[in-house]
Design a protein around this motif. Structure first.
Motif, mmCIF file in Angstrom:
data_model
loop_
_atom_site.group_PDB
_atom_site.id
_atom_site.type_symbol
_atom_site.label_atom_id
_atom_site.label_comp_id
_atom_site.label_asym_id
_atom_site.label_seq_id
_atom_site.Cartn_x
_atom_site.Cartn_y
_atom_site.Cartn_z
ATOM 1 N N TYR A 82 22.153 -23.901 -24.010
ATOM 2 C CA TYR A 82 22.000 -23.683 -25.449
ATOM 3 C C TYR A 82 21.652 -22.240 -25.791
ATOM 4 O O TYR A 82 21.818 -21.814 -26.924
ATOM 5 C CB TYR A 82 20.887 -24.576 -26.002
ATOM 6 N N ILE A 83 21.127 -21.526 -24.799
ATOM 7 C CA ILE A 83 20.659 -20.150 -25.037
ATOM 8 C C ILE A 83 21.343 -19.231 -24.047
ATOM 9 O O ILE A 83 21.397 -19.513 -22.853
ATOM 10 C CB ILE A 83 19.122 -20.069 -24.868
ATOM 11 N N ASP A 84 21.856 -18.118 -24.550
ATOM 12 C CA ASP A 84 22.638 -17.207 -23.709
ATOM 13 C C ASP A 84 21.720 -16.284 -22.904
ATOM 14 O O ASP A 84 21.694 -15.062 -23.100
ATOM 15 C CB ASP A 84 23.577 -16.387 -24.613
ATOM 16 N N LEU A 85 20.925 -16.898 -22.007
ATOM 17 C CA LEU A 85 20.031 -16.132 -21.134
ATOM 18 C C LEU A 85 20.056 -16.755 -19.741
ATOM 19 O O LEU A 85 20.372 -17.935 -19.592
ATOM 20 C CB LEU A 85 18.580 -16.206 -21.655
ATOM 21 N N SER A 86 19.681 -15.952 -18.745
ATOM 22 C CA SER A 86 19.606 -16.491 -17.381
ATOM 23 C C SER A 86 18.389 -17.413 -17.275
ATOM 24 O O SER A 86 17.469 -17.349 -18.099
ATOM 25 C CB SER A 86 19.456 -15.354 -16.380
ATOM 26 N N GLU B 118 12.588 -18.755 -18.119
ATOM 27 C CA GLU B 118 11.283 -19.065 -17.518
ATOM 28 C C GLU B 118 10.231 -18.013 -17.922
ATOM 29 O O GLU B 118 9.082 -18.336 -18.217
ATOM 30 C CB GLU B 118 11.398 -19.110 -15.986
ATOM 31 N N LYS B 119 10.668 -16.749 -17.942
ATOM 32 C CA LYS B 119 9.768 -15.654 -18.308
ATOM 33 C C LYS B 119 9.277 -15.830 -19.744
ATOM 34 O O LYS B 119 8.092 -15.661 -20.043
ATOM 35 C CB LYS B 119 10.528 -14.329 -18.172
ATOM 36 N N ARG B 120 10.213 -16.203 -20.626
ATOM 37 C CA ARG B 120 9.856 -16.400 -22.036
ATOM 38 C C ARG B 120 8.898 -17.589 -22.196
ATOM 39 O O ARG B 120 7.988 -17.553 -23.018
ATOM 40 C CB ARG B 120 11.112 -16.602 -22.886
ATOM 41 N N LYS C 73 3.402 -19.565 -23.317
ATOM 42 C CA LYS C 73 2.174 -20.252 -22.898
ATOM 43 C C LYS C 73 0.966 -19.307 -22.969
ATOM 44 O O LYS C 73 -0.140 -19.733 -23.306
ATOM 45 C CB LYS C 73 2.351 -20.855 -21.502
ATOM 46 N N LEU C 74 1.207 -18.032 -22.697
ATOM 47 C CA LEU C 74 0.129 -17.045 -22.852
ATOM 48 C C LEU C 74 -0.240 -16.877 -24.327
ATOM 49 O O LEU C 74 -1.416 -16.883 -24.691
ATOM 50 C CB LEU C 74 0.571 -15.683 -22.290
#
Length: 222
Positions: free
Chosen positions: A183-187, A192-194, A199-200
């Protein structure tokens, strides 16, 4: 006499009838309302194009969920609102919808910046009548659900960009993390980083997605 040309688009004729009756019954003495109606994207688009070459609409009401155009290029009231913004620059654009998720509300405000944003479940005949007159004179007018979302987001000091907002929205719909990249054009690693950043931001100590979603809901991001 003030002649007000109106387009109402909703795929339920009985709802349009209710809106029409309300506006006709509550219009001011010096107002004449001329109301065109459409139940799908194709007929609404044709009416917008015709109005842009002749007598433009003063106010356009768009439901979000509508049958798509035959060619599939126009799939919702959001698409129609964008066309109306371009073709009828002076028209007041009003969104009427059952959707009341924070993500959708923010998206519509960002993309369309409507003159009126009415959540159907908030709406009474009296409020529709008041909203209509206010939209004519001093827009924008938002019903309570929309206003509350905006207030919560404004007072929160957390900044969430569109992609992070979309990640939250998809997770809240039950989409698993491993499927987010569909759904999102990211690796996967970028997603996971986002999620870690989110969460931070939301002070999620236990690392659970459920806790993240709970915190996001409480702060008005969902």
């Amino acid at each position: 006499m003030q002649h007000i040309n109106i387009l109402m688009v909703d795929d339920h004729p009985i709802i349009i009838e209710g809106y029409q009756n309300t506006l006709m019954a509550t219009k001011q003495d010096d107002q004449t309302l001329l109301i065109d109606t459409a139940n799908d994207c194709d007929s609404a688009n044709a009416m917008i194009l015709r109005a842009s070459e002749g007598t433009p609409y003063d106010v356009c009401f768009f439901d979000i969920s509508l049958p798509s155009s035959a060619d599939g290029k126009i799939s919702s009231g959001e698409d129609l609102a964008m066309i109306a913004r371009e073709r009828l620059p002076d028209a007041k654009i009003v969104i009427l919808t059952m959707f009341n998720e924070s993500y959708r509300v923010h998206n519509i405000i960002k993309e369309i910046n409507p003159d009126g944003f009415l959540i159907k479940s908030d709406l009474t005949s009296l409020e529709l009548a008041e909203a209509f007159q206010l939209i004519l004179k001093s827009p924008p007018y938002y019903t309570s659900t929309v206003s509350n979302f905006l207030k919560k987001t404004v007072i929160s000091d957390i900044y969430i960009d569109d992609i992070n907002r979309k990640i939250l929205h998809l997770l809240s719909q039950g989409i698993k993390t491993r499927s987010l990249k569909e759904y999102i054009d990211l690796s996967m690693s970028a997603i996971e980083k986002r999620k870690k950043q989110l969460k931070l931001l939301f002070s999620v100590d236990d690392g659970k997605d459920e806790t993240l979603l709970k915190e996001a809901r409480e702060k008005g991001f969902l």
